[in-house]
Design a protein around this motif. Structure first.
Motif, mmCIF file in Angstrom:
data_model
loop_
_atom_site.group_PDB
_atom_site.id
_atom_site.type_symbol
_atom_site.label_atom_id
_atom_site.label_comp_id
_atom_site.label_asym_id
_atom_site.label_seq_id
_atom_site.Cartn_x
_atom_site.Cartn_y
_atom_site.Cartn_z
ATOM 1 N N LEU A 54 -24.191 35.891 2.807
ATOM 2 C CA LEU A 54 -24.110 37.283 3.231
ATOM 3 C C LEU A 54 -25.453 37.885 3.618
ATOM 4 C CD1 LEU A 54 -21.638 38.466 0.481
ATOM 5 C CD2 LEU A 54 -21.177 38.478 2.940
ATOM 6 N N LEU A 55 -26.528 37.433 2.989
ATOM 7 C CA LEU A 55 -27.841 38.053 3.187
ATOM 8 C C LEU A 55 -28.260 38.206 4.653
ATOM 9 C CD1 LEU A 55 -29.985 36.646 0.246
ATOM 10 C CD2 LEU A 55 -29.251 39.004 0.614
ATOM 11 N N PRO A 56 -28.069 37.230 5.520
ATOM 12 C CA PRO A 56 -28.514 37.416 6.913
ATOM 13 C C PRO A 56 -27.782 38.535 7.659
ATOM 14 C CG PRO A 56 -28.125 35.095 6.460
ATOM 15 C CD PRO A 56 -27.589 35.866 5.286
ATOM 16 N N LEU A 57 -26.589 38.885 7.219
ATOM 17 C CA LEU A 57 -25.796 39.906 7.903
ATOM 18 C C LEU A 57 -26.155 41.333 7.488
ATOM 19 C CD1 LEU A 57 -22.324 38.181 7.523
ATOM 20 C CD2 LEU A 57 -23.872 38.070 9.486
ATOM 21 N N LEU A 58 -26.671 41.495 6.295
ATOM 22 C CA LEU A 58 -26.841 42.832 5.721
ATOM 23 C C LEU A 58 -27.826 43.726 6.479
ATOM 24 C CD1 LEU A 58 -26.573 41.931 1.937
ATOM 25 C CD2 LEU A 58 -24.770 42.671 3.526
ATOM 26 N N PRO A 59 -29.011 43.247 6.893
ATOM 27 C CA PRO A 59 -29.914 44.135 7.639
ATOM 28 C C PRO A 59 -29.305 44.638 8.954
ATOM 29 C CG PRO A 59 -31.131 42.271 6.788
ATOM 30 C CD PRO A 59 -29.673 41.972 6.565
ATOM 31 N N ALA A 60 -28.532 43.798 9.633
ATOM 32 C CA ALA A 60 -27.886 44.246 10.870
ATOM 33 C C ALA A 60 -26.815 45.285 10.581
ATOM 34 C CB ALA A 60 -27.281 43.058 11.617
ATOM 35 N N LYS A 61 -26.054 45.086 9.506
ATOM 36 C CA LYS A 61 -25.015 46.056 9.143
ATOM 37 C C LYS A 61 -25.609 47.406 8.741
ATOM 38 C CE LYS A 61 -20.801 44.469 9.014
ATOM 39 N NZ LYS A 61 -19.806 44.981 9.951
#
Length: 114
Positions: A54-61
């Motif tokens: 999940l970590l790679p998606l969180l900054p974009a979200k």
């Protein structure tokens, strides 16, 4: 000069698909993302392997997105174990403003057009 930018806070929650969980997930478990911090509420365990997916998606979200961007519409993420029925729902909650100068030592002008 106004150096403010806005990020969404996030809630990431384990949800069931009706398929059995083979990992240690529990439906309803969650963590919060506020700015750069991940907050695990008391007594909420969360799988290290799921978190790493999940970590790679969180900054974009956390950021404002174009209305046609798939990152805006896709909020259910499958468990990285293909045999597990868990999904993780990423929900944007409130927004918070941050100051560029308070989050980095690099001046805004150095990051432009790079």
């Amino acid at each position: 000069m106004n150096d403010l930018f806005t990020l969404y806070n996030l809630k990431v929650e384990v949800v069931s698909t009706g398929k059995s969980f083979v990992c240690s997930h529990k439906a309803g478990s969650y963590f919060l993302v506020k700015g750069e911090n991940i907050i695990f509420p008391e007594d909420n365990a969360f799988s290290l392997y799921a978190l790493s997916a999940l970590l790679p998606l969180l900054p974009a979200k956390q950021r404002a997105l174009h209305g046609n961007d798939w990152m805006l519409s896709d909020s259910l993420i499958a468990c990285p174990d293909p045999n597990c029925g868990a999904q993780f729902k990423i929900t944007r909650t409130e927004t918070k403003e941050f100051s560029h100068a308070e989050t980095t030592v690099v001046p805004i002008s150095e990051g432009v057009n790079q």
